[in-house]
Structure formats: structure tokens, C-alpha cells
Design a protein around this motif. Structure first.
Motif, mmCIF file in Angstrom:
data_model
loop_
_atom_site.group_PDB
_atom_site.id
_atom_site.type_symbol
_atom_site.label_atom_id
_atom_site.label_comp_id
_atom_site.label_asym_id
_atom_site.label_seq_id
_atom_site.Cartn_x
_atom_site.Cartn_y
_atom_site.Cartn_z
ATOM 1 N N GLN A 31 0.692 6.396 2.998
ATOM 2 C CA GLN A 31 0.808 5.447 4.132
ATOM 3 C C GLN A 31 -0.519 4.914 4.661
ATOM 4 O O GLN A 31 -1.284 5.447 4.944
ATOM 5 C CB GLN A 31 1.519 6.048 5.192
ATOM 6 C CG GLN A 31 2.872 6.566 4.866
ATOM 7 C CD GLN A 31 3.688 5.605 4.426
ATOM 8 O OE1 GLN A 31 3.944 4.635 4.751
ATOM 9 N NE2 GLN A 31 4.488 5.936 3.115
ATOM 10 N N LEU A 32 -0.531 3.523 4.736
ATOM 11 C CA LEU A 32 -1.710 2.791 5.218
ATOM 12 C C LEU A 32 -1.837 3.192 6.495
ATOM 13 O O LEU A 32 -0.874 3.005 7.465
ATOM 14 C CB LEU A 32 -1.737 1.242 5.136
ATOM 15 C CG LEU A 32 -2.007 0.947 3.741
ATOM 16 C CD1 LEU A 32 -1.639 -0.416 3.474
ATOM 17 C CD2 LEU A 32 -3.402 1.497 3.108
ATOM 18 N N ARG A 67 0.773 -3.041 -3.196
ATOM 19 C CA ARG A 67 1.523 -2.655 -1.905
ATOM 20 C C ARG A 67 2.614 -3.387 -2.048
ATOM 21 O O ARG A 67 3.238 -4.508 -1.671
ATOM 22 C CB ARG A 67 0.783 -3.470 -0.716
ATOM 23 C CG ARG A 67 -0.355 -2.651 -0.076
ATOM 24 C CD ARG A 67 -1.119 -3.000 1.192
ATOM 25 N NE ARG A 67 -0.341 -3.341 2.229
ATOM 26 C CZ ARG A 67 -0.392 -3.997 3.351
ATOM 27 N NH1 ARG A 67 -1.869 -4.375 3.413
ATOM 28 N NH2 ARG A 67 0.285 -4.130 4.386
ATOM 29 N N ASN A 119 3.783 -1.109 4.164
ATOM 30 C CA ASN A 119 2.825 -0.220 4.509
ATOM 31 C C ASN A 119 2.456 1.075 3.589
ATOM 32 O O ASN A 119 1.449 1.680 4.108
ATOM 33 C CB ASN A 119 3.268 0.422 5.766
ATOM 34 C CG ASN A 119 2.202 0.759 6.860
ATOM 35 O OD1 ASN A 119 1.226 -0.115 6.925
ATOM 36 N ND2 ASN A 119 2.033 2.095 7.529
ATOM 37 N N ASP A 152 -4.694 1.930 8.167
ATOM 38 C CA ASP A 152 -5.192 0.473 8.524
ATOM 39 C C ASP A 152 -4.721 -0.377 7.403
ATOM 40 O O ASP A 152 -5.128 -0.367 6.328
ATOM 41 C CB ASP A 152 -6.606 0.490 8.693
ATOM 42 C CG ASP A 152 -7.322 -0.801 8.851
ATOM 43 O OD1 ASP A 152 -6.582 -1.896 8.889
ATOM 44 O OD2 ASP A 152 -8.702 -0.664 8.802
ATOM 45 N N ASP A 153 -3.757 -1.615 7.939
ATOM 46 C CA ASP A 153 -3.325 -2.418 6.743
ATOM 47 C C ASP A 153 -3.970 -3.738 6.740
ATOM 48 O O ASP A 153 -3.400 -4.568 5.959
ATOM 49 C CB ASP A 153 -1.886 -2.660 6.970
ATOM 50 C CG ASP A 153 -1.411 -3.299 8.190
ATOM 51 O OD1 ASP A 153 -2.559 -3.655 8.942
ATOM 52 O OD2 ASP A 153 -0.284 -3.818 8.240
ATOM 53 N N SER A 154 -5.081 -3.771 7.457
ATOM 54 C CA SER A 154 -6.117 -5.003 7.263
ATOM 55 C C SER A 154 -6.986 -5.177 6.176
ATOM 56 O O SER A 154 -7.389 -6.398 6.073
ATOM 57 C CB SER A 154 -6.797 -5.241 8.575
ATOM 58 O OG SER A 154 -7.538 -4.099 8.614
ATOM 59 N N SER A 211 4.811 -5.923 0.223
ATOM 60 C CA SER A 211 3.809 -6.057 1.128
ATOM 61 C C SER A 211 4.011 -5.075 2.547
ATOM 62 O O SER A 211 3.527 -5.435 3.518
ATOM 63 C CB SER A 211 3.688 -7.566 1.749
ATOM 64 O OG SER A 211 3.562 -8.522 0.751
ATOM 65 N N VAL A 235 0.931 2.163 0.131
ATOM 66 C CA VAL A 235 0.119 1.632 -0.672
ATOM 67 C C VAL A 235 0.527 2.471 -2.089
ATOM 68 O O VAL A 235 0.684 3.740 -1.936
ATOM 69 C CB VAL A 235 -1.524 1.917 -0.483
ATOM 70 C CG1 VAL A 235 -1.700 3.195 -0.147
ATOM 71 C CG2 VAL A 235 -2.360 1.449 -1.423
#
Lengths: 343, 343, 343, 343
Positions: C248-249, C296, C301, C251-253, C299, C303
Motif C-alpha cells: 500500500q502506498l 499501479r 493505492n 505516498d502516492d505522489s 491507478s 502498488v
């Protein structure tokens, strides 16, 4: 219902016999023995049987077996011959899926199997369980020697030619290819997926135990001494035997297609394909059929027979059930009508 | 006898349906259509059927189909939806093995399948044919949407946890592995033996058509919006799906083994294995069983469900026959009692 | 020329090491020991080596090994730890392909490997041979613990995310699939072609020896205590591991593609595929490459990392040679430039 | 450096040629053309080549090819014959891996390949590229016809017997088994994993294009008209050919083992195994070796030769590189010293 016992059901022949018998409409599976697995449910070893039987493996016990109508031996070579006389004496009929009773000559047997035979007197008595040749004898047999896998595919392929006297019986060739299950469920480096997978090889070129069995069968049909070169190969798949048979035509005027179709017209488990077709082993996977084609490449003098079976069914457990059906007056195809699993 | 028709039986789903139906005790197979194969015997395409049926492929003909009690569609996506309304109008019941009626929302369907839906009004009417969830609705359905292969394995695996509200429904993972027959009998470089053999890969990571179908099913059970990551993989074998399912336990006090055993105790085609066992795909090869195990690795907070089916049977043709049995008041397991072929 | 000895070269890791070393431009293969095969040519066991070497297996002999610059141990777990101290004392450097020196904590080792450690004092000294993490330490190491196959694929996959602190390290999942050669060249029913072929299953769900090794590596990178669920599976092929990794991300930026490409830009044996590609195990068959992709799905959360290696090369023998190259100042890719065999 | 061009490198022969040539120490790969893939990197089609070459497929362009020293044709039959004359005229040497120049007689060629030959005058000029027979002619050839896969395995197997005049040349049998890659990288139902996997079958029994090629070669050696029955089979694996050859000994006094060892003593790519050994195809997987054994089963009059090659290497791309080495004065084994990948 036929009361059935099995001795030694922990190998591939055993689980295949179980697959067929638990679905057989006229069978009551009474006892299955295994020293190593005694007390455990069949499904511990073979999860595919979960839900189909609650039977457990039992310790070997001759009294339990004596209460059966028929006992199948799915044991290594050399086991059945030490136990069968007592069962026969107690009125039980026996079908041996191993090689103990396949050869008529005890010396030949000893030479190829590396041990003395425990009851040579029974060899003459035993009926070789190839229904397409010995149906009547099987019906009344006390002891049936179930044929080997290669011998089934090879004999069924050559039979019409030999019976009709059309080939030079002195120079036959059987180039056979077997899936790996023919080698059994033994821990063995040679049959690991990483050894037998993605590779092809011959083995036993200088003499395989099925050679004297095949020759005995072919000689009986041809009435003479057949010359056969038999080369088995291991092919990277689980089930199936493909026999490619070669012979020189002594008489090239015969209609071979018609000959084969006529010979097997009433056989429930031999399918002669139309001219020009070729059989694939997968077309008989899980089924008791022997499927074959007859060809004369480039219209020459060499006849080629392509004969395929599932080595675990028509080459072992299925043929054993076919023999049981004949012995007990059942429809010959009872419990054997499965369609091959394809793909 | 149930009078049965099949539209489009030239693929793997078709031949599997034929394997099951020609042996079904209550089925009369009336007609099977295929534009490309019309006039040829089924055995020309599928030699495994030789001796089991004399039927030939017929030209598509709605009148012939209208004489059946039920018609199976084993066609590519998008075909059934153009023909089903007429058959329903003529009183024929339909089981569609393609995806045309699996999604309730026509827009979602169009988005994933890349075409407009031909009869969106029927989507609400169609019953999603997962007997373990919708048995009663199936019994009276005119139109059954037979579930996809992955959706069957995944939904059956997650159901008990979702029904009991034991997991975080927002972060479920389904890591699924399929044999190559799932890709169908199409000429395609990617599924050649030399491409798909001896190799393993993921595909469709960024979106597979079975994802909305699975989510729809899971949402219906959980009553909310499930979050699911679904990664399908291609594994180098012919039949079988293995779904490895991961979820985080919201409540770790439950006895998961007991929960699963209770949920599926009366289901004829779901087998919850004893604690500590793990299922193999071959244990269901050729059978209609879904076999599963529930585990908590290292006693942690992550629950892992292992769920296996034969993609062509419980994941397609077998489940379709199970649905037919329910629709026509047959024993649910009629024609579906085959033991898995193992090895 | 580097003078090389091998202890125990009769398994799959051994023959793969031989394949690489007989072609290595800077290696002189001096001695290979095997108690069971002593006196026989390597080609008796491995006909693929015919013509490439005249070496014979020799009886174990520490003096012969002591004359080498480096000795590879391709032995079962527990052997190297009893012999390595003497070799080190005599100035020989050692690369152990078994697990004896992979864990830093002797108690953990004993717990997972079921025996006391023979030389716990060496554990701290041993360098974990993952060049992408420990290149400098490997260069000067006396004793290198060559990583396990799963640990190589999993650690290389998670590394960039953990180093960058982008994921929740408490709930990582590694769903791994291995070819059967990972189980070694032992006679074993479970890895027969007829058992492991055409089937797929999980194993070791409740704890596999590679779990503590992976966790140790991930913890070292993340600086904390990683939570990892690790489920290995057996897939019906000979070579290859496919690790499907989920996290789980936090930080998804981040630009994950750029992150991975940058992390491995200068690594000769890690290939980050372009966005949208997915790796197949066959693309690394016989090569030392680890090929990976980062995705992802939808798209979201979660990865997903796909990481493939040949378990016998980058997961064993190839990485060992890579380590040897680093230890002896060779070009890191010397002897390791083979193109994968595809198809 | 030899400047090399390839026409049509998108099939299995093409990617194998690329695998060998990108590692060849004396080759500069200049141009590879493919109409369908022009502009894309080789690694798009063959990820195994990532990191080994930056070359892209180019549009067919005779000027670019004319700048090469040698051009390999890895195209379907019938393409090379339309382009080769111009290249030869411009001084480029050509190695054709297709069948265009393998037969000396244009009418026979047309009959078997179903089209008129575009440049029959070149047929006499072309050298049949079997180095073990035609090494000297290959060295000076402008145009080499690279042999087919079956013809390589069969001719090398029969050669010593025919040269020595020891067998009845009128009744030879070649029972051959090929992996599926021999069928090429074409979308084709018959070679799908689900069709060709886990099954075995014969094909082309009534005439295969390699038959006239083999006969031409055997006739040249025996000085007469050989009678050959050739039955090819498809075996469920990717690479490898196993030829099982049968002949009747006209003179049974010869020491066949010594004959074979002497005949091939100086051949770098033919390995006669010791008496009693049998070759497996995996022992040559990825290598240019032809490995064989000679047997007389049961000491009879039938001689059996077992001959294995990798159909893509010694049966195609490897032999082509071997021919190039001979043509350009390189060490014959340059770029061809790979150890077989086993397991």
C-alpha cells in the motif's frame, strides 16, 4: 453388486482403478490394503477422491480379501504370485495388474524379472487379459493376467496384419513413446519434472520386460516366431502411449483400411480411424479406448500403424475393469464410458 | 429428458460442454450450431467424442433452437445478446457462458467489452449463475449468466469472510493463476506451446474484464463498495485456476476453519479442506469441484484463501450444467459426478 | 586465472555452476568433490558437459580445496558450516550457495533450519551476497552467503520502495511462483513430472525458510520491522521465479517508474522494463538478469511489482559467479553475458 | 569483423540466430529487416534480447543488405529465391535457412513446395550446408542451403553406415520426434499449448517435405537409390529432435561403435556417446551438438541409431553460424561453444 478388493492401491495404477471403481454401477468396493498407508483415508493420498469414498487403507488381511468376489493386485511385480494361490483356493477370482502371470514360461519370466517364480504351475492356468483376443477365456477365468501398457498398444496394432498373414513377421518394428506415468509413483530422479520434462529419450533399447510379453502374444497369433525390434521412449507428458509400428508387406494387394475396420468392428474399445486421419494420445486421455490408424506412406511397401492408448486406462486399470466386466457377466463397457478429457 | 441446444460449440468451453452433456442421464442433445463447421461431425473437430455422438454441426437456425427446452451459448462475447431475446420470447430458457449478461450495468459492460449492449433491458432480468449464492433465483430463471472462471474461484473464496463481516473489504487482493485453456481455442501467437510453455507471466494488470464482475459480486454480498486488486497470471498448463486471496482481518477472534466448513457444508461442489491442507489444481481436473483452504500464515492478521477450480468445468461448462440441473429440477449433481483425472 | 573449487556439485545448482564456470574466461576449475560420485567424470552425471570438461568428481579433500582461491559450496544446508572455518583459516575465500550463513541471528537460524549452528561466530562476519545492496562488502569478503532464490526476487522488487519510504512496510505481500528446479535434484514423489506437472499449488503457507531471510533484508533497508506475508507456489515448469509483490502506498505522489529506473540504472543484472510492459520468466531463462515492472492497477493505492529471475542463475549459481567476479576484481558480468534461451 | 545482415528475423529461427550472433566474437550485426516490425527494437518482440542489442528492425532494403559480407535468410519458403540472385550479383554471400535451395532438382522442389522455382539455375550452384559432408565446398560457397532440422539429425545418423555399405539401403526407417518450435512462430490452432501440450501424435505420414531432402542426401552418400520410410511426430516440448533410425545390417561383423567414433572423431559438433549410453534431447538444448548412440538391440540384425539435436541450433541457426564460420575462415566453433541448458 460385485464385491471388490484391491491390494496395493497407492500407485498410479491404484488411484486410476479407484477412479473407475468408485463410479462403477455394479461394484461395491470392500477393502483396499496398503501396509504403508493403513488407517488413513484414501483422500489423504489422493485428494481427487474426496467426496467420492470414505474408505480407508487397511492392513493386508487375507480374510478380508477372501470375502470379495474379485481382488485386483496393483502391486509391484513379485507380490501377487505369493498371495494369489491362497485366494484362488478360497474361491476368489483375481486380476493381476502386475507382470506376475503374463508370461507362460517360468524360465523366461525369471530371466526378465530377476527372481524365481513363486507358483509356476499357475502360469498355464492364468488367462492373458486382452479381451480382443481372449474374450471367451477371460469370461471363465479364475486368474487374469492384465496386459502391460506397451503390449496392449502394440499387439492391438499388429493383430489384424498377423492374423491375415500379410506381413513379414520376421522384421517388425515397434517404436513406442510413453508418458511418464508409466514409470509409476516412485521417488526417482529420472522421472522428476526437471529430468523428464522438456526432453525426449529412448530407454531400454537393449531389452525391455515388455518385449517377451509382446513376442509371446504375436507368436500366438502368427503361429510362428516373430522378429520384433522394440524401442520404448519417454515423452514429456503424464498419460498416453503412442505406438508407431512398421512392417514390410508380404502381400500388398489387401485393403488394409477395410481389414482393420472389419477386425475391430464389434470391439467397444478399439476405434479404427477413417483413412487419412491420425490419432493423438489426448483423444484417449482418461478413456479406455485404443484408437488407431493404418497407413502406407508414399504408397510403398512399408505399412505403418499408429496406435494410441491411455497407459493408465486401456494400458492398465481400464482394461482390468473391462476384464472384470467380462468375468462377471456385466456389460463390457460398464463404468468405462467416460469421454476422454480433451483438452 | 431435457431437450438441449448449443450455439457455438467449437471452442474449449464447447467441447467441455459436449463431454458433460453426452454423458448426462437426463439430456437429449438436439442441435449444435456452428457456421464454420456446419455439416461436419463433431468428431471431426474433437476426436475424443468419436463413438459418443453422431451429431453434426448445423447451420445456425433459430427454429431448430426454438424446439429446445434450453440453449447454451458458448460463443464469443457479443453474440448471445443479439439472439437471446427471440429465444426467450419463444419460451426457450438460455444459459450464456459468455459475458453478455454478467454485469447489471449496461454502461459498465460497454466500457469493459468495447461495444454497446444489444438488449440492456435484459440485464436486470438475467440471473447470475453462481448457485452457492443465487440457487433459488436460478431455479426459476429464464436467462442465466454463467459466471466467468476467475470470478467463480475468487467469489467462492471471499464469500464467507464478507458475509461474516470479518475483513477489511477495502483492501482485498486476488492473485490468480490460470491454465492456458482460459484463453480459448483461437489461433494466437501468445498461447502457442512455445510462448506459454515453460514460462510464467502476469497479464491484464491494469484492468481485466473479470474485475468488474468480481466486484459486483463481492459488493452484493458485503453490501458496500469492495476494494479489490486483481492480478491474473498465465501458468504453463492446460486446465486449472488457482486463486490466492489475501485480506486483512478486522476481527481476528473468529474460527475461520469452522466458518468455511459451515458455510459450504451442504454445497455439493465446494470442498473446504481440513486445516493445514492445501489444494492443487489437478485435484479438480475434469471435475466440477471448487476446493479450498483457509490459512493465517504465522498466525498473523492476514488471512489467505487458496481456491482452485477447473476453469473449463466449475469455471464454465460444469457450472452451466449445474445451473441447468437447478433450472429443470434435476439432482444438482446429475452428470457432474466425475472423479478428477489425477495424475 | 582464479583457481576454483566446488564442494557438492551433483544437484541443479551444481550443474548450473559448472555450466557457467567452464565457460568463464578467468576461471580455472581445479577440483569438484562429491562423495557419491567420486572418480566418475562430470559428464556421467551431466551429459550436457561432454566436450566441455574432462574433470572428474573427487573425494572430499580439504588439502585440494585449500589450494584454490575460492571454494563454492553447493551442498545441502548444514554442510558448509562444518568445513568453512578451516578453509578460511587457510586463506581460501568461500561462497556458500546454501543457507548456512544467510541469517545473522544463530537462534533464528536454528529455529528455521532445525539444527544448531556449527560456527555462529562467523554469521556476523559473513557478507550477504546481494550485489545490488552489498557490493562493497562483497568485494572484500572472505565468506559470502549467496542469497536464496525467492529472497533475491523479492528483495530486489521491494528495495526501491522501502529505500524511498513510500509504502506501508507493515503489510507487504509477496505472492511467489517457482519452477520445480528450486526443489533440487532429489528423488521425491512431490516433484515427479506426474505430480508437479499440469498442476499448480501453494506450499509452505504457514512458514517457509526464506521468510526470515527476506525479512532480515527488508528490515535492514527500511530500518524497521517489516510485516510480510509470503506465499510460495509451485508452477509446472523447470526454471524461473515470478514474484508478484503488493504494497500500500503511503505516498502516492511519487513517479514509481522513474524511481525504479534510477535505482537500477547502473546495475548490470537488473532490468526495469518500460511502463506498461510485463516480464515473463522465459525472458531470463539461463541468464543472470532480474527483470521487473512496476504497476499501479487501475491507478489505485496498491502498488504491484512483478519481478522475475531464473532461480538457478540470478537465484543461485549466476549470482554466486557475480559475487566471485566482485571479490576478485573481475568485470562483474564476466562469464555472465549469455542471452536467455527463448523460446 | 564479418558484416552480417538478416532478412526476416521475427520467427524462432530468427531470434535464435540473433541470440547466437549478438554474442559472436567476429560478427558485426548490420541490418535486420522485417516488413511487419520495421522501426521497432528487437527487444519489443524478443525481451530476452534487452541489453544485448540496440538494433531495430528495418524495412527491406537491398542496398543495406548489399553492404554486408553475408546475409542470412530466415524467411518463409519462397522468399529467398526471389532476392538472392541480386545479392549474389552484388558480391554478397548468402545462407538460406529456408528450403529454397536445398533440392537439386527444380521439378521435385516444385512438387513438394507447391510453387515454381524462381531461379532454378542456382540450384546446382548452391552448396548443401551440412559441414560433416560438404565442408570444403561450403568454405568457398557463395550460396549455402542450410539443411532442415529432421534432415540434419537423420543424415548424420545414417551416414557412417551408408558410407561403409553395411546396411540394406532399400529399407531404412526414420521415426522422428520434434519439439513444437519446429512448427514456427505462427498463430496456429494446432500448436497451441492446449492442443500440442500433454499429447503426442504423428503427422505428415503420407509425405513430409523433408523426405526428398533426406533421400537426396542419403543417395549422394550411398551412390544409389535409398528406400526410406520417414514418420515425423510432434512431442510436447519446445526444443529438440530425437531421430530413432532403423536399418537391417547387410554385414553384421563390423564394430559399429568404432565405426561411428572414427567417422566423427574430428567433428566439433557430433558426439558419439560411449556404448550403452542413450542421448536425451535436453543434453543439447541451446547447443549446436548432435549427440548420438548406436545400438543393436538384443544383438540382432537390426541396427538402431539414436540421434538428437536442438532443432533451432544444429537444426537451423547454429548450423547456419557454423557454415558462416567455415565460409569466412573463422574457427568453426566460434560463437557456438555454449553449454546446453540442463535442466
Amino acid at each position: 453388486m460385485i464385491k471388490v478388493g484391491i491390494v496395493g492401491g497407492t500407485g498410479y495404477t491404484g488411484v486410476e482403478l479407484l477412479r473407475l471403481l468408485v463410479q462403477h454401477p455394479a461394484v461395491e468396493l470392500r477393502v483396499i490394503t496398503s501396509r504403508s498407508e493403513a488407517g488413513r483415508g484414501l483422500d489423504h493420498l489422493f485428494p481427487s477422491l474426496r467426496g467420492h469414498t470414505d474408505l480407508c487403507f487397511a492392513e493386508p488381511d487375507v480374510d478380508a480379501l477372501a470375502g470379495c468376489d474379485v481382488v485386483f493386485y496393483a502391486t509391484p511385480n513379485g507380490v501377487a504370485m505369493t498371495q494369489v494361490p491362497e485366494l484362488l483356493a478360497r474361491g476368489v477370482r483375481v486380476i493381476d495388474l502386475a507382470a506376475d502371470f503374463r508370461l507362460k514360461d517360468a524360465d523366461t519370466w525369471s530371466e526378465w524379472y530377476g527372481m524365481a517364480h513363486a507358483c509356476p504351475a499357475l502360469l498355464e492356468d492364468a488367462v492373458y487379459g486382452l479381451p480382443e483376443v481372449n474374450r471367451a477365456e477371460i469370461a471363465s477365468a479364475r486368474l487374469v493376467a492384465n496386459p502391460g501398457c506397451y503390449p496392449t498398444a502394440v499387439q492391438l496394432g499388429f493383430l489384424p496384419l498377423l492374423e491375415a498373414g500379410l506381413i513379414d513377421a520376421g522384421a517388425m518394428i515397434a517404436d513406442c513413446k510413453s508418458g511418464v506415468s508409466g514409470a509409476g509413483r516412485q521417488a526417482n530422479v529420472g522421472t522428476l519434472l526437471c529430468e523428464a520434462g522438456e526432453s525426449f529419450k529412448a530407454y531400454g533399447v537393449n531389452g525391455h520386460r515388455h518385449l517377451p510379453e509382446i513376442r509371446q502374444g504375436l507368436n500366438a497369433v502368427s503361429g510362428g516366431s516373430c522378429g520384433l525390434t522394440f524401442v520404448p521412449h519417454l515423452t514429456p507428458m503424464i498419460r498416453g502411449i503412442h505406438a508407431t509400428l512398421y512392417a514390410q508387406l508380404a502381400d500388398d494387394s489387401a485393403d488394409l483400411q477395410a481389414l482393420y475396420e472389419a477386425r475391430y468392428a464389434r470391439e467397444p474399445f478399439v476405434d479404427v480411424m477413417p483413412a487419412g486421419w491420425t490419432p493423438e494420445t489426448r483423444s484417449v486421455r482418461g478413456s479406455n479406448m485404443c484408437r488407431m490408424a493404418v497407413c502406407r506412406p508414399m504408397s510403398g511397401n512399408t505399412v505403418v500403424i499408429l496406435s494410441v492408448i491411455d497407459n493408465l486406462v486401456k494400458g492398465a486399470a481400464g482394461q482390468a475393469v473391462q476384464n472384470m466386466n467380462i468375468m462377471f457377466g456385466q456389460e463390457e463397457s460398464a463404468g468405462l464410458t467416460q469421454v476422454a478429457l480433451s483438452p
